[in-house]
Design a protein around this motif. Structure first.
Motif, PDB file in Angstrom:
ATOM      1  N   GLU A 268       0.833  -1.205   0.000  1.00 59.55           N
ATOM      2  CA  GLU A 268       0.000   0.000   0.000  1.00 59.55           C
ATOM      3  C   GLU A 268       0.876   1.266   0.000  1.00 59.55           C
ATOM      4  OE1 GLU A 268      -2.465  -0.417   3.486  1.00 59.55           O
ATOM      5  OE2 GLU A 268      -2.573  -2.594   3.215  1.00 59.55           O
ATOM      6  N   PRO A 269       1.193   1.795  -1.179  1.00 62.98           N
ATOM      7  CA  PRO A 269       1.989   3.028  -1.228  1.00 62.98           C
ATOM      8  C   PRO A 269       1.181   4.222  -0.709  1.00 62.98           C
ATOM      9  CG  PRO A 269       2.030   1.863  -3.339  1.00 62.98           C
ATOM     10  CD  PRO A 269       0.926   1.264  -2.529  1.00 62.98           C
ATOM     11  N   GLY A 270       1.800   5.047   0.129  1.00 58.90           N
ATOM     12  CA  GLY A 270       1.043   6.179   0.653  1.00 58.90           C
ATOM     13  C   GLY A 270       1.933   7.229   1.290  1.00 58.90           C
ATOM     14  N   HIS A 271       1.295   8.274   1.774  1.00 62.41           N
ATOM     15  CA  HIS A 271       1.944   9.267   2.632  1.00 62.41           C
ATOM     16  C   HIS A 271       1.156   9.225   3.933  1.00 62.41           C
ATOM     17  CE1 HIS A 271       4.210  13.226   3.270  1.00 62.41           C
ATOM     18  NE2 HIS A 271       3.639  12.889   4.416  1.00 62.41           N
ATOM     19  N   VAL A 272       1.665   8.425   4.892  1.00 59.11           N
ATOM     20  CA  VAL A 272       0.899   8.188   6.125  1.00 59.11           C
ATOM     21  C   VAL A 272       1.716   8.447   7.395  1.00 59.11           C
ATOM     22  CG1 VAL A 272      -0.627   6.508   4.976  1.00 59.11           C
ATOM     23  CG2 VAL A 272       1.441   5.698   6.160  1.00 59.11           C
ATOM     24  N   HIS A 273       3.029   8.661   7.256  1.00 62.13           N
ATOM     25  CA  HIS A 273       3.847   8.833   8.483  1.00 62.13           C
ATOM     26  C   HIS A 273       3.595  10.171   9.153  1.00 62.13           C
ATOM     27  CE1 HIS A 273       6.483  10.862   5.531  1.00 62.13           C
ATOM     28  NE2 HIS A 273       6.895  11.575   6.580  1.00 62.13           N
ATOM     29  N   ASP A 274       3.063  11.096   8.357  1.00 61.17           N
ATOM     30  CA  ASP A 274       2.579  12.361   8.931  1.00 61.17           C
ATOM     31  C   ASP A 274       1.541  12.901   7.931  1.00 61.17           C
ATOM     32  OD1 ASP A 274       5.395  14.568   8.013  1.00 61.17           O
ATOM     33  OD2 ASP A 274       3.951  13.459   6.801  1.00 61.17           O
ATOM     34  N   PHE A 275       1.045  14.117   8.215  1.00 59.35           N
ATOM     35  CA  PHE A 275       0.017  14.668   7.329  1.00 59.35           C
ATOM     36  C   PHE A 275       0.651  15.579   6.280  1.00 59.35           C
ATOM     37  CE2 PHE A 275      -3.653  12.928   9.194  1.00 59.35           C
ATOM     38  CZ  PHE A 275      -3.511  12.923  10.569  1.00 59.35           C
ATOM     39  N   VAL A 276       0.160  15.478   5.050  1.00 53.33           N
ATOM     40  CA  VAL A 276       0.461  16.473   4.024  1.00 53.33           C
ATOM     41  C   VAL A 276      -0.410  17.679   4.373  1.00 53.33           C
ATOM     42  CG1 VAL A 276       0.372  17.015   1.566  1.00 53.33           C
ATOM     43  CG2 VAL A 276       0.838  14.653   2.315  1.00 53.33           C
ATOM     44  N   THR A 277       0.130  18.882   4.292  1.00 48.99           N
ATOM     45  CA  THR A 277      -0.674  20.079   4.588  1.00 48.99           C
ATOM     46  C   THR A 277      -0.587  21.052   3.412  1.00 48.99           C
ATOM     47  OG1 THR A 277      -0.404  19.839   6.969  1.00 48.99           O
ATOM     48  CG2 THR A 277      -1.002  22.027   6.165  1.00 48.99           C
ATOM     49  N   LEU A 278      -1.759  21.430   2.916  1.00 49.47           N
ATOM     50  CA  LEU A 278      -1.838  22.336   1.750  1.00 49.47           C
ATOM     51  C   LEU A 278      -2.512  23.643   2.153  1.00 49.47           C
ATOM     52  CD1 LEU A 278      -3.128  19.927  -1.087  1.00 49.47           C
ATOM     53  CD2 LEU A 278      -0.760  20.587  -0.568  1.00 49.47           C
ATOM     54  N   LYS A 279      -1.916  24.745   1.750  1.00 47.19           N
ATOM     55  CA  LYS A 279      -2.565  26.043   1.941  1.00 47.19           C
ATOM     56  C   LYS A 279      -3.657  26.172   0.863  1.00 47.19           C
ATOM     57  CE  LYS A 279       1.517  28.456   3.811  1.00 47.19           C
ATOM     58  NZ  LYS A 279       1.110  27.933   5.143  1.00 47.19           N
ATOM     59  N   PRO A 280      -4.611  27.060   1.056  1.00 42.51           N
ATOM     60  CA  PRO A 280      -5.619  27.289   0.011  1.00 42.51           C
ATOM     61  C   PRO A 280      -4.946  27.588  -1.333  1.00 42.51           C
ATOM     62  CG  PRO A 280      -6.283  28.393   2.027  1.00 42.51           C
ATOM     63  CD  PRO A 280      -4.886  27.856   2.269  1.00 42.51           C
ATOM     64  N   GLY A 281      -5.430  26.882  -2.379  1.00 46.80           N
ATOM     65  CA  GLY A 281      -4.877  27.074  -3.718  1.00 46.80           C
ATOM     66  C   GLY A 281      -3.755  26.117  -4.053  1.00 46.80           C
ATOM     67  N   ALA A 282      -3.260  25.374  -3.064  1.00 43.11           N
ATOM     68  CA  ALA A 282      -2.115  24.474  -3.322  1.00 43.11           C
ATOM     69  C   ALA A 282      -2.602  23.091  -3.780  1.00 43.11           C
ATOM     70  CB  ALA A 282      -1.267  24.335  -2.061  1.00 43.11           C
ATOM     71  N   LYS A 283      -1.714  22.370  -4.495  1.00 45.69           N
ATOM     72  CA  LYS A 283      -2.038  21.047  -5.036  1.00 45.69           C
ATOM     73  C   LYS A 283      -0.925  20.079  -4.675  1.00 45.69           C
ATOM     74  CE  LYS A 283      -3.256  20.746  -9.508  1.00 45.69           C
ATOM     75  NZ  LYS A 283      -3.174  20.541 -10.984  1.00 45.69           N
ATOM     76  N   TRP A 284      -1.296  18.798  -4.504  1.00 40.30           N
ATOM     77  CA  TRP A 284      -0.346  17.724  -4.194  1.00 40.30           C
ATOM     78  C   TRP A 284      -0.624  16.577  -5.150  1.00 40.30           C
ATOM     79  CZ3 TRP A 284      -1.270  12.662  -2.512  1.00 40.30           C
ATOM     80  CH2 TRP A 284      -0.181  11.968  -1.948  1.00 40.30           C
ATOM     81  N   GLU A 285       0.437  15.987  -5.733  1.00 41.52           N
ATOM     82  CA  GLU A 285       0.244  14.912  -6.715  1.00 41.52           C
ATOM     83  C   GLU A 285       1.107  13.711  -6.350  1.00 41.52           C
ATOM     84  OE1 GLU A 285       1.366  17.685 -10.006  1.00 41.52           O
ATOM     85  OE2 GLU A 285      -0.461  16.895 -10.941  1.00 41.52           O
ATOM     86  N   ALA A 286       0.596  12.530  -6.683  1.00 40.88           N
ATOM     87  CA  ALA A 286       1.356  11.291  -6.419  1.00 40.88           C
ATOM     88  C   ALA A 286       0.816  10.188  -7.318  1.00 40.88           C
ATOM     89  CB  ALA A 286       1.200  10.882  -4.952  1.00 40.88           C
ATOM     90  N   PHE A 287       1.621   9.135  -7.511  1.00 37.89           N
ATOM     91  CA  PHE A 287       1.079   7.984  -8.230  1.00 37.89           C
ATOM     92  C   PHE A 287       1.766   6.694  -7.795  1.00 37.89           C
ATOM     93  CE2 PHE A 287       4.559   6.906 -11.064  1.00 37.89           C
ATOM     94  CZ  PHE A 287       5.130   8.098 -11.500  1.00 37.89           C
ATOM     95  N   GLN A 288       1.096   5.571  -8.051  1.00 38.65           N
ATOM     96  CA  GLN A 288       1.704   4.251  -7.971  1.00 38.65           C
ATOM     97  C   GLN A 288       1.678   3.654  -9.365  1.00 38.65           C
ATOM     98  OE1 GLN A 288      -0.277   1.139  -5.655  1.00 38.65           O
ATOM     99  NE2 GLN A 288      -2.142   1.328  -6.854  1.00 38.65           N
ATOM    100  N   LEU A 289       2.734   2.923  -9.697  1.00 40.32           N
ATOM    101  CA  LEU A 289       2.832   2.235 -10.984  1.00 40.32           C
ATOM    102  C   LEU A 289       3.002   0.752 -10.701  1.00 40.32           C
ATOM    103  CD1 LEU A 289       3.201   2.276 -14.117  1.00 40.32           C
ATOM    104  CD2 LEU A 289       5.669   2.498 -13.682  1.00 40.32           C
ATOM    105  N   LEU A 290       2.048  -0.036 -11.160  1.00 43.83           N
ATOM    106  CA  LEU A 290       2.109  -1.496 -11.014  1.00 43.83           C
ATOM    107  C   LEU A 290       2.533  -2.037 -12.370  1.00 43.83           C
ATOM    108  CD1 LEU A 290      -1.347  -2.028  -9.165  1.00 43.83           C
ATOM    109  CD2 LEU A 290       0.897  -1.528  -8.150  1.00 43.83           C
ATOM    110  N   TYR A 291       3.661  -2.759 -12.384  1.00 40.84           N
ATOM    111  CA  TYR A 291       4.193  -3.204 -13.678  1.00 40.84           C
ATOM    112  C   TYR A 291       4.990  -4.482 -13.497  1.00 40.84           C
ATOM    113  CZ  TYR A 291       8.848  -1.500 -12.390  1.00 40.84           C
ATOM    114  OH  TYR A 291      10.072  -1.312 -11.760  1.00 40.84           O
ATOM    115  N   LYS A 292       5.520  -5.008 -14.585  1.00 38.39           N
ATOM    116  CA  LYS A 292       6.301  -6.263 -14.523  1.00 38.39           C
ATOM    117  C   LYS A 292       7.770  -5.941 -14.786  1.00 38.39           C
ATOM    118  CE  LYS A 292       2.354  -8.013 -13.922  1.00 38.39           C
ATOM    119  NZ  LYS A 292       1.958  -8.318 -12.522  1.00 38.39           N
ATOM    120  N   ASP A 293       8.645  -6.583 -14.021  1.00 38.02           N
ATOM    121  CA  ASP A 293      10.075  -6.309 -14.167  1.00 38.02           C
ATOM    122  C   ASP A 293      10.817  -7.607 -13.890  1.00 38.02           C
ATOM    123  OD1 ASP A 293      12.153  -3.552 -12.869  1.00 38.02           O
ATOM    124  OD2 ASP A 293      12.466  -5.029 -14.484  1.00 38.02           O
ATOM    125  N   GLU A 294      12.082  -7.601 -14.269  1.00 37.46           N
ATOM    126  CA  GLU A 294      12.950  -8.709 -13.869  1.00 37.46           C
ATOM    127  C   GLU A 294      13.188  -8.568 -12.370  1.00 37.46           C
ATOM    128  OE1 GLU A 294      12.475  -9.947 -17.287  1.00 37.46           O
ATOM    129  OE2 GLU A 294      13.870 -11.087 -15.997  1.00 37.46           O
TER     130      GLU A 294
END
Ligand SMILES: O=P(O)(O)OC[C@H]1O[C@H](O)[C@H](O)[C@@H](O)[C@@H]1O
Length: 300
Positions: A268-294
Motif C-alpha cells: 500500500e503506497p502512501g503518505h501516512v507517516h505524517d500529514f500532508v498540509t496544503l494552503k488554500p490554492g495548493a495542489k499535491w500529486e502522487a502515483f503508484q505504478l504497477l508493472y512487470k520487471d525482472e
C-alpha cells in the motif's frame, strides 16, 4: 470499445490487447479488477460489496483523508471522528471521462458536494480529488491530485494511500523485497525498528508501515524467485505491507474465501507517516505504478 461505462462501473480495454482490462467501481473510484492479457493481477474477496453498501474488500481502495484511525483529537478533532481510512473509499466519485487515448487514461473526481454526506458533516473541509487511471499494455498507473481550493479558508491536512490488494499464488511462497533499511512501525507489536530483513516473508498476520522508503526502491512481490509484481511510487514515501492471516480473515465478514489470505498481499503506497498540509490554492500529486520487471534486488 476502449471505454465502457455503466451506472456503477467504467471498464477500460487496451486497444492493442482486448484481454488487458481494468474495471473501476464509481463507488470509491475503486479499481477492483486489472487483467493483464486475461490474467487477474489484483485480489478481490468473493464477498466484496460492489453495491456501494461498504468499501470494497480488495482491488485498490483509496484512503483519504486519514490512514487508519486518527487518534490526535486535539490537533485534528474532525479527522479523529472519521471511520478507519476516511471517506474516499465510501463515497461515489464522478466519472470525468477520457483524458488521453494513448496511453488510455480516464479520470474520476470527488469533492464535498458529492462525497459521503454523513462523513463530510464530520469532516467539513474543502477539497478536490482527481484520480487518473492509466491502462498500459503491461502496466496500471493510478495517480491522484489533491487540491485545497483557492476559496478554502483553512489549510488542508491529510494522508493518502492506495490500498492495493495484489494477487499471489501462495503467500507462504511469497516474499516482498527491497524494503531493507527502512524505518518500520509494526502495528501489531506497536513498536518501531529498522527493517534488517532483506525480504519479508509471511507465516502469520503481518501489518507494518515502512516509512520514508527510498523513492528509488522498486517494491517487488516475489514468488519462489519469480517477480510477480513490481511497484514504483512517486511522492509516496511510505508503504504498508499487510496480510490478515487466519484469525483476522475470520473476523472480516466481507473477506471470503476464509483461506483467501493465502492468495493476496497488500502493498500500500502512501503518505501516512505524517500529514500532508496544503494552503488554500495548493495542489499535491502522487502515483503508484504497477508493472512487470525482472528480479531487481536493491540492497541497502
Ligand atoms: O478493514 P479495513 O478498514 O479495510 O483495513 C484493512 C487493513 O488496512 C491496512 O492494511 C491496515 O494497515 C490494517 O491495520 C487494516 O486491517
Amino acid at each position: 470499445m476502449p471505454i465502457t461505462e455503466t451506472d456503477t462501473t467504467v471498464v477500460l480495454t487496451h486497444p492493442e490487447n482486448q484481454k488487458s482490462t481494468v474495471t473501476i467501481l464509481k463507488y470509491g473510484a475503486t479499481v477492483y479488477s486489472w487483467k493483464l492479457d486475461g490474467k487477474e493481477q489484483l485480489w478481490l474477496s468473493s464477498a466484496a460489496k460492489l453495491d456501494g453498501s461498504k468499501p470494497v474488500r480488495g482491488g485498490i481502495p483509496l484512503v483519504f483523508p486519514v490512514f487508519g484511525k486518527c487518534t490526535d483529537s486535539v490537533n485534528h478533532p474532525e479527522l479523529s471522528q472519521l471511520p478507519q481510512h476516511g471517506l474516499a473509499r465510501n463515497s461515489t466519485w464522478e466519472f470525468l471521462g477520457q483524458t488521453t487515448e494513448s496511453p488510455l487514461t480516464v479520470q474520476f473526481g470527488l469533492y464535498p458536494e458529492i462525497a459521503n454526506s454523513e462523513l463530510t458533516k464530520i469532516w467539513n473541509y474543502d477539497f478536490e480529488l482527481i484520480l487518473s487511471v492509466e491502462l498500459g499494455v503491461d502496466y496500471l498507473k493510478t495517480a491522484i491530485e489533491v487540491t485545497n481550493p483557492l476559496k478554502a479558508t483553512r489549510e488542508l491536512s491529510f494522508n493518502w494511500l492506495f490500498h492495493t490488494y495484489l494477487h499471489v499464488e501462495d503467500v507462504e511462497d511469497t516474499m516482498v523485497a527491497n524494503l531493507a533499511g527502512s524505518n518500520t512501525y509494526d502495528q501489531l507489536l506497536q513498536e518501531s525498528y529498522t527493517e534488517v530483513q532483506p525480504v519479508i516473508g509471511f507465516h502469520e498476520e503481518l501489518d507494518r508501515i515502512y516509512r520514508n522508503v527510498n523513492p528509488e526502491r522498486v517494491i517487488q512481490v516475489v514468488d519462489k524467485g519469480h517477480p510477480l509484481h513490481s511497484v514504483k511510487r512517486s511522492n509516496l514515501p511510505d508503504a504498508v505491507v499487510w496480510n490478515p492471516w487466519i484469525e483476522k480473515s475470520k473476523g472480516m465478514g466481507d473477506f471470503e474465501p476464509k483461506d483467501g489470505y493465502l492468495k493476496m498481499v497488500c502493498v500500500e503506497p502512501g503518505h501516512v507517516h505524517d500529514f500532508v498540509t496544503l494552503k488554500p490554492g495548493a495542489k499535491w500529486e502522487a502515483f503508484q505504478l504497477l508493472y512487470k520487471d525482472e528480479l531487481n534486488y536493491q540492497a541497502l
